[in-house]
Design an enzyme around this catalytic site. Structure first.
Site, mmCIF file in Angstrom:
data_model
loop_
_atom_site.group_PDB
_atom_site.id
_atom_site.type_symbol
_atom_site.label_atom_id
_atom_site.label_comp_id
_atom_site.label_asym_id
_atom_site.label_seq_id
_atom_site.Cartn_x
_atom_site.Cartn_y
_atom_site.Cartn_z
ATOM 1 N N GLU A 83 12.041 -9.799 1.183
ATOM 2 C CA GLU A 83 11.767 -8.612 1.459
ATOM 3 C C GLU A 83 13.249 -7.307 1.211
ATOM 4 O O GLU A 83 13.771 -7.605 2.018
ATOM 5 C CB GLU A 83 11.999 -9.102 3.714
ATOM 6 C CG GLU A 83 10.919 -8.088 4.003
ATOM 7 C CD GLU A 83 10.477 -7.810 5.621
ATOM 8 O OE1 GLU A 83 10.596 -9.005 6.202
ATOM 9 O OE2 GLU A 83 10.266 -7.136 6.411
ATOM 10 N N HIS A 94 12.700 -3.170 2.027
ATOM 11 C CA HIS A 94 12.735 -1.544 2.093
ATOM 12 C C HIS A 94 13.506 -0.633 2.066
ATOM 13 O O HIS A 94 14.472 -0.739 1.681
ATOM 14 C CB HIS A 94 12.399 -1.994 3.931
ATOM 15 C CG HIS A 94 10.760 -1.924 5.039
ATOM 16 N ND1 HIS A 94 10.040 -2.758 3.882
ATOM 17 C CD2 HIS A 94 11.545 -3.956 4.838
ATOM 18 C CE1 HIS A 94 9.251 -4.246 4.752
ATOM 19 N NE2 HIS A 94 9.772 -4.252 5.114
ATOM 20 N N ARG A 112 13.253 3.862 12.588
ATOM 21 C CA ARG A 112 12.459 4.826 11.988
ATOM 22 C C ARG A 112 11.752 4.439 13.730
ATOM 23 O O ARG A 112 12.157 4.150 14.562
ATOM 24 C CB ARG A 112 11.789 4.852 11.028
ATOM 25 C CG ARG A 112 12.031 4.618 9.787
ATOM 26 C CD ARG A 112 11.443 4.861 8.975
ATOM 27 N NE ARG A 112 10.447 5.535 8.514
ATOM 28 C CZ ARG A 112 10.079 5.478 7.469
ATOM 29 N NH1 ARG A 112 9.773 4.516 6.467
ATOM 30 N NH2 ARG A 112 7.951 6.237 7.750
ATOM 31 N N TYR A 125 11.011 8.801 0.430
ATOM 32 C CA TYR A 125 11.231 7.963 0.298
ATOM 33 C C TYR A 125 12.202 8.257 -1.305
ATOM 34 O O TYR A 125 12.080 7.313 -2.499
ATOM 35 C CB TYR A 125 9.915 7.443 -0.210
ATOM 36 C CG TYR A 125 9.015 6.747 0.945
ATOM 37 C CD1 TYR A 125 9.712 5.688 1.613
ATOM 38 C CD2 TYR A 125 8.313 7.462 1.596
ATOM 39 C CE1 TYR A 125 8.836 5.225 2.666
ATOM 40 C CE2 TYR A 125 7.824 7.093 2.696
ATOM 41 C CZ TYR A 125 7.745 5.892 3.179
ATOM 42 O OH TYR A 125 7.248 5.275 4.842
ATOM 43 N N ARG A 160 4.710 12.494 -3.221
ATOM 44 C CA ARG A 160 5.330 13.299 -1.688
ATOM 45 C C ARG A 160 6.227 12.129 -0.917
ATOM 46 O O ARG A 160 6.905 11.432 -1.453
ATOM 47 C CB ARG A 160 4.541 12.076 -1.044
ATOM 48 C CG ARG A 160 2.682 12.122 -1.571
ATOM 49 C CD ARG A 160 1.924 14.018 -1.175
ATOM 50 N NE ARG A 160 0.642 14.174 -1.781
ATOM 51 C CZ ARG A 160 -0.597 13.627 -2.236
ATOM 52 N NH1 ARG A 160 -0.616 12.618 -1.817
ATOM 53 N NH2 ARG A 160 -1.156 14.156 -3.399
ATOM 54 N N ALA A 203 3.652 -1.231 4.813
ATOM 55 C CA ALA A 203 2.810 -0.761 6.274
ATOM 56 C C ALA A 203 2.411 -2.462 6.208
ATOM 57 O O ALA A 203 1.984 -2.443 8.110
ATOM 58 C CB ALA A 203 1.629 0.453 6.342
ATOM 59 N N ASN A 211 7.855 -5.800 -0.789
ATOM 60 C CA ASN A 211 7.966 -4.819 0.097
ATOM 61 C C ASN A 211 6.652 -4.529 -0.028
ATOM 62 O O ASN A 211 5.749 -3.800 -0.560
ATOM 63 C CB ASN A 211 8.828 -3.369 -1.234
ATOM 64 C CG ASN A 211 8.569 -2.023 0.256
ATOM 65 O OD1 ASN A 211 7.828 -2.345 1.482
ATOM 66 N ND2 ASN A 211 9.055 -0.750 -0.192
ATOM 67 N N PRO A 238 0.435 -1.172 -0.102
ATOM 68 C CA PRO A 238 -0.067 0.004 -0.289
ATOM 69 C C PRO A 238 0.935 1.667 0.138
ATOM 70 O O PRO A 238 2.032 1.355 0.713
ATOM 71 C CB PRO A 238 -0.277 -0.157 1.101
ATOM 72 C CG PRO A 238 0.045 -1.212 2.209
ATOM 73 C CD PRO A 238 0.653 -1.871 1.251
ATOM 74 N N ASN A 239 0.386 2.649 -0.214
ATOM 75 C CA ASN A 239 0.843 3.816 -0.780
ATOM 76 C C ASN A 239 1.774 3.176 -1.564
ATOM 77 O O ASN A 239 1.961 4.656 -1.643
ATOM 78 C CB ASN A 239 0.743 4.349 0.495
ATOM 79 C CG ASN A 239 0.098 4.844 1.333
ATOM 80 O OD1 ASN A 239 -1.425 5.056 0.575
ATOM 81 N ND2 ASN A 239 -0.349 4.392 2.568
HETATM 82 O O1 CA2 Z 1 10.832 2.147 3.700
HETATM 83 C C1 CA2 Z 1 9.959 0.727 3.139
HETATM 84 O O2 CA2 Z 1 9.610 0.475 1.653
HETATM 85 C C2 CA2 Z 1 8.871 0.504 3.567
HETATM 86 O O3 CA2 Z 1 8.304 -0.336 3.936
HETATM 87 C C3 CA2 Z 1 7.278 2.188 3.225
HETATM 88 C C4 CA2 Z 1 6.208 1.851 3.821
HETATM 89 C C5 CA2 Z 1 5.994 1.604 5.377
HETATM 90 O O4 CA2 Z 1 5.137 1.684 5.423
HETATM 91 C C6 CA2 Z 1 7.166 0.714 5.614
HETATM 92 O O5 CA2 Z 1 7.057 1.010 7.241
HETATM 93 C C7 CA2 Z 1 8.613 0.786 5.127
HETATM 94 C C8 CA2 Z 1 5.420 2.931 3.347
HETATM 95 C C9 CA2 Z 1 5.612 2.450 1.431
HETATM 96 C C10 CA2 Z 1 4.486 4.333 1.534
HETATM 97 O O6 CA2 Z 1 5.298 4.962 0.430
HETATM 98 C C11 CA2 Z 1 5.306 6.321 0.393
HETATM 99 C C12 CA2 Z 1 6.344 6.690 -0.660
HETATM 100 C C13 CA2 Z 1 5.726 8.445 -0.725
HETATM 101 C C14 CA2 Z 1 4.563 8.763 -0.731
HETATM 102 C C15 CA2 Z 1 3.757 8.492 0.021
HETATM 103 C C16 CA2 Z 1 3.755 6.875 0.741
#
Ligand code: CA2
Length: 150
Positions: free
Chosen positions: A100, A102, A109, A24, A19, A79, A76, A11-12
């Site tokens: 896996e 990230h 974090r 990221y 963003r 969340a 990946n 997700p996301n």
């Molecule tokens: O660091 C990672 O790749 C995560 O899997 C990213 C997830 C986070 O919940 C994990 O704890 C770590 C979040 C992905 C959201 O990605 C976005 C990217 C740009 C803008 C908003 C969200």
């Protein structure tokens, strides 16, 4: 036909590059896909690249990877890494080597990101290399396969 690896994003991650660039980076998910295709090509592998905001769809794709006898999965779970039991259960049942990944170092974090349910079923874990982690994971999968350790 070349062996296929599934690159599955949770997700996301469709929001990458639009963003929170300080967390990221500025690369988009399309850039990640291009990076994965290039890394896989170097190892003679094909790529199925997917993203979903729905947990069940991620589970369906892990099952699909098993059914189609994929060479590996790069996952990946975003969340869902920290909340899902269904995803590691699917990985354990699939018996497809799963790395896996990230983008960020989840251990540096918030506390709630320090635990990954996915890790118990993963062959290996990469975190904190930015999007390069995806290419490193593909190199790692290929190395495991060459060594007969996948
Ligand atoms: O660091 C990672 O790749 C995560 O899997 C990213 C997830 C986070 O919940 C994990 O704890 C770590 C979040 C992905 C959201 O990605 C976005 C990217 C740009 C803008 C908003 C969200």
């Amino acid at each position: 036909m070349p062996d296929t690896i599934y690159v599955i994003n949770g997700p996301n991650l469709n929001m990458l590059g639009t963003r929170e660039p300080e967390k990221y980076g500025r690369a988009t998910l399309a850039d990640v896909e291009a990076l994965c295709r290039e890394a896989a090509r170097r190892h003679g592998l094909a790529v199925e690249f997917r993203q979903s905001n729905r947990e069940g769809e991620l589970v369906d794709w892990i099952q699909e990877a098993a059914k189609t006898k994929a060479a590996g999965i790069i996952l990946n779970a975003a969340a869902y890494t920290h909340t899902s039991i269904a995803i590691p259960d699917a990985i354990a049942a699939a018996q497809v080597p799963t790395i896996e990944v990230h983008i960020t170092n989840i251990h540096a974090r918030e506390e709630f990101r320090h635990h990954s349910h996915v890790s118990r079923a993963a062959k290996a874990v990469l975190a904190g290399f930015g999007i390069d982690g995806y290419a490193l994971a593909i190199d790692g999968l290929a190395a495991l396969a060459r060594a007969g350790r996948s």
